[in-house]
Design an enzyme around this catalytic site. Structure first.
Site, PDB file in Angstrom:
ATOM      1  N   GLU A   1      18.510  77.588   4.522  1.00  0.00           N
ATOM      2  CA  GLU A   1      18.339  78.941   3.986  1.00  0.00           C
ATOM      3  C   GLU A   1      18.281  79.978   5.107  1.00  0.00           C
ATOM      4  OE1 GLU A   1      16.602  76.218   3.164  1.00  0.00           O
ATOM      5  OE2 GLU A   1      15.742  76.347   1.150  1.00  0.00           O
TER       6      GLU A   1
ATOM      7  N   GLY B   1       4.502  73.799  10.522  1.00  0.00           N
ATOM      8  CA  GLY B   1       5.085  75.006   9.923  1.00  0.00           C
ATOM      9  C   GLY B   1       4.067  75.841   9.166  1.00  0.00           C
ATOM     10  N   ARG B   2       3.277  75.198   8.324  1.00  0.00           N
ATOM     11  CA  ARG B   2       2.318  75.950   7.494  1.00  0.00           C
ATOM     12  C   ARG B   2       1.071  76.356   8.266  1.00  0.00           C
ATOM     13  NH1 ARG B   2       3.310  70.932   6.097  1.00  0.00           N
ATOM     14  NH2 ARG B   2       1.706  69.325   6.143  1.00  0.00           N
TER      15      ARG B   2
ATOM     16  N   GLU C   1       1.303  71.276   0.454  1.00  0.00           N
ATOM     17  CA  GLU C   1       2.195  70.580   1.384  1.00  0.00           C
ATOM     18  C   GLU C   1       1.388  69.683   2.335  1.00  0.00           C
ATOM     19  OE1 GLU C   1       4.812  72.699   4.291  1.00  0.00           O
ATOM     20  OE2 GLU C   1       6.480  72.061   3.045  1.00  0.00           O
TER      21      GLU C   1
ATOM     22  N   LYS D   1      16.430  68.085   0.343  1.00  0.00           N
ATOM     23  CA  LYS D   1      17.347  68.750   1.283  1.00  0.00           C
ATOM     24  C   LYS D   1      18.633  67.946   1.422  1.00  0.00           C
ATOM     25  CE  LYS D   1      13.664  70.670   4.202  1.00  0.00           C
ATOM     26  NZ  LYS D   1      13.000  70.661   5.501  1.00  0.00           N
TER      27      LYS D   1
ATOM     28  N   LYS E   1      11.073  76.937  12.924  1.00  0.00           N
ATOM     29  CA  LYS E   1      10.559  75.960  13.894  1.00  0.00           C
ATOM     30  C   LYS E   1      11.652  74.961  14.270  1.00  0.00           C
ATOM     31  CE  LYS E   1       7.342  72.239  14.569  1.00  0.00           C
ATOM     32  NZ  LYS E   1       6.350  71.329  14.030  1.00  0.00           N
TER      33      LYS E   1
ATOM     34  N   HIS F   1      -6.171  89.141 -17.720  1.00  0.00           N
ATOM     35  CA  HIS F   1      -5.437  89.486 -18.944  1.00  0.00           C
ATOM     36  C   HIS F   1      -4.285  88.522 -19.150  1.00  0.00           C
ATOM     37  CE1 HIS F   1      -7.761  93.191 -19.241  1.00  0.00           C
ATOM     38  NE2 HIS F   1      -7.714  93.159 -17.923  1.00  0.00           N
TER      39      HIS F   1
HETATM   40  O1  F6P Z   1      10.856  72.289   3.894  1.00  0.00           O
HETATM   41  C1  F6P Z   1       9.542  72.421   4.283  1.00  0.00           C
HETATM   42  C2  F6P Z   1       9.417  73.025   5.639  1.00  0.00           C
HETATM   43  O2  F6P Z   1       9.684  72.086   6.606  1.00  0.00           O
HETATM   44  C3  F6P Z   1       8.041  73.638   5.873  1.00  0.00           C
HETATM   45  O3  F6P Z   1       7.083  72.737   6.247  1.00  0.00           O
HETATM   46  C4  F6P Z   1       8.362  74.676   6.878  1.00  0.00           C
HETATM   47  O4  F6P Z   1       7.337  75.620   6.984  1.00  0.00           O
HETATM   48  C5  F6P Z   1       9.646  75.237   6.325  1.00  0.00           C
HETATM   49  O5  F6P Z   1      10.316  74.112   5.804  1.00  0.00           O
HETATM   50  C6  F6P Z   1      10.509  75.987   7.288  1.00  0.00           C
HETATM   51  O6  F6P Z   1      10.910  75.186   8.359  1.00  0.00           O
HETATM   52  P1  F6P Z   1      11.520  75.796   9.666  1.00  0.00           P
HETATM   53  O7  F6P Z   1      10.488  76.687  10.278  1.00  0.00           O
HETATM   54  O8  F6P Z   1      11.805  74.618  10.544  1.00  0.00           O
HETATM   55  O9  F6P Z   1      12.757  76.547   9.303  1.00  0.00           O
END
Ligand code: F6P
Length: 545
Positions: free
Chosen positions: A211, A266-267, A352, A510, A205, A383
């Site tokens: 990452e 995002g979520r 979150e 971060k 987003k 289990h």
């Molecule tokens: O670090 C948390 C977060 O901002 C989430 O809310 C989001 O889903 C994820 O990182 C990934 O963010 P992006 O889609 O901006 O890479």
């Protein structure tokens, strides 16, 4: 005024004390109608919530609390596109992404639905172009594999829904997900791919997530390293982002950048272009069915009376346990292998969203908010950690989730699975008394030995659970199920007065992570670094020598 001083909150506190020593087992014995009294269904989803430590009086007060907290008004504000994410001054409109109605939804005076429909058309066209082979790789071969790179909400929704809908896969493309910056994963995935038939889909987003950027750079380097020409990037790399300029600057072909709006959290984004990997796996028609299931749940949430309203019921039951029964956590137990990732999905969604401690004016809450969410597929958990749920000294409300039928039904297996699921809810609720345990022990034991052993075997029972069932986990039902949990989390966020749509808590890590990375490369410690962090960095640097 804190919600804790409201009349329903006070009444619930009193009721919690009044019913403290009662047991659900006795309620079931004395109330033959209890299961029917506390069961509701909508959108093909049935919830038996009778195995909760609630009376009708408690249930009524929980709904009164939702009323006092103005859940109905908050709900209307969300669906209308009000900027309810007030710390980021944004509307919260994932519901618009699955809206198939005609009524306009305005953000800043503009109806967002035409753009939503345009993006859906773009997802459809791209999916079809890959499925029918009109979008080929640079050597003219059909694309067979998609490497989907993203993290958090740009990963969990697409991956877990794709996994959950395995029986509905179109079998045209294999979609592989990579989230972690741990290089092992991307390298493993790429090592098994043919660059001529692979498409890399970057989902971010913000387009700023470390990452995701690094994994995509690694994928690009791999692609070019295999001898693919630089211009082939334009057909082998696509992106989904609300930051289209950044995606283009990164080298993405503007025609393969799928936009999303900043009013999609995002979520909550699997309904947007972020859901593209799902469409690629199951085909656009099934993807639309997923959206329509969520839309059906949206309509139910908006219109059903509180006492029949599934998100309202689940949300307020969670409030009962968190605020009046001292529960710290909530466990999700899908009894369906393909839904095994669902606890991880809800974990991000819930933790979150409601892992917050401040209300709108910035003041701190004086009550518990979001619970710890965990879980795994049944029967595996039985289990493992179910021991603590049954006999541990803490209360862990559980959601058992199970389809009544599964594709390629094997009746032997499915009946065993169902019997375990239902049996667990019964065991948790009924428990086993000291006398029952003692009566089963061999006569050869002495009375003292029997007393000791029986004490270890006692199952206290009175452990709460919801049993959520549906006919089959088809795309429509999955959409409704996910929306059910989204709205449950919303209801709770409103009652607790937190902003369920920001996530400031993830930011500091971060920033500090970037400072640590600088120090790893340069050896220069940042002034704010404590001795422990410095020692860890030095240890890491030494290992590189
Ligand atoms: O670090 C948390 C977060 O901002 C989430 O809310 C989001 O889903 C994820 O990182 C990934 O963010 P992006 O889609 O901006 O890479």
């Amino acid at each position: 005024m804190s919600i804790t001083s409201s009349a329903p909150w006070q009444a619930l506190a009193t009721l919690a004390t009044a019913h403290k020593n009662e047991h659900m087992r006795d309620w079931f014995n004395n109330e033959p109608n209890r299961a029917a009294q506390f069961t509701q269904s909508a959108c093909g989803i049935n919830i038996d919530f009778s195995k909760n430590t609630i009376t009708q009086g408690i249930f009524d007060q929980l709904l009164a609390l939702a009323d006092t907290a103005n859940v109905v008004q908050a709900r209307a504000n969300m669906f209308a596109g009000q900027p309810i994410n007030y710390t980021e001054n944004r509307a919260v409109l994932h519901t618009a992404l699955r809206n198939f109605g005609d009524a306009p939804i305005y953000v800043d005076g503009e109806n967002v639905l035409p753009a939503v429909q345009a993006t859906r058309a773009k997802i459809k066209a791209f999916t079809e172009s890959l499925h029918n082979g009109t979008h080929t790789g640079y050597t003219g071969k059909a694309i067979t594999d998609v490497v989907s790179i993203g993290i958090g909400g740009s990963f969990l929704g697409p991956k877990i829904m794709t996994e959950a809908l395995l029986p509905y896969h179109a079998n045209k493309l294999k979609v592989h997900f990579v989230a972690n910056v741990d290089g092992c994963h991307i390298q493993d995935v790429l090592a098994q791919r043919d660059p001529e038939t692979t498409l890399v889909l970057m989902s971010s987003k913000s387009f700023g997530t470390q990452e995701t950027k690094q994994n995509t750079l690694t994928a690009k380097a791999w692609f070019l390293g295999t001898g693919a020409p630089a211009e082939a990037i334009a057909t082998h790399f696509a992106a989904i982002s609300s930051n289209v300029p950044a995606a283009v600057e990164f080298g993405m072909n503007p025609e393969l950048v799928f936009p999303m709006d900043d009013w999609v959290g995002g979520r909550y984004s699997l309904w947007s272009a972020i859901g593209m990997p799902i469409a690629l796996a199951i085909g656009y028609e099934h993807f639309e069915a997923l959206l329509k299931g969520a839309f059906a749940m949206d309509q139910h949430f908006q219109s059903a009376p509180a006492e029949q309203n599934l998100p309202m019921i689940l949300g307020m039951l969670g409030v009962w346990y968190r605020n009046f029964q001292d529960a710290q956590s909530h466990v999700l137990l899908p009894y369906y292998h393909y839904l095994r990732g669902f606890p991880a999905y809800v974990q991000q969604l819930d933790m979150e969203s409601n892992g917050k401690r401040n209300v709108a004016d910035g003041s701190a809450v004086d009550y518990a908010t979001g619970p710890i969410i965990f879980g795994s597929e049944g029967t595996n958990g039985q289990h493992s950690f179910h021991q603590l749920i049954h006999q541990g000294d803490t209360i862990i409300p559980a959601d058992f989730i199970m389809p009544l039928r599964v594709p390629n039904q094997d009746d032997t297996h499915h009946a065993m699975l169902a019997s375990n699921c239902f049996g667990q809810t019964q065991a948790l609720m009924q428990g086993k008394t000291f006398d029952e345990c003692r009566a089963e022990l061999p006569d050869a034991l002495s009375d003292a030995e029997k007393d000791t052993l029986a004490a270890h075997k006692v199952m206290p029972g009175n452990k709460p659970s919801n049993t959520i069932t549906f006919e089959q986990l088809d795309p429509f039902t999955l959409g409704a199920l996910v929306a059910l949990y989204e709205h449950k989390v919303f209801v709770q966020g409103v009652v607790w007065g937190v902003n369920s749509f920001d996530q400031w808590g993830v930011e500091l890590g971060k920033v500090l992570g970037n400072q640590v990375l600088d120090a790893i490369h340069s050896g220069d410690m940042h002034a704010s670094m404590d001795s422990s962090t410095q020692a860890l960095i030095n240890q890491f640097r030494d290992s590189l020598k």
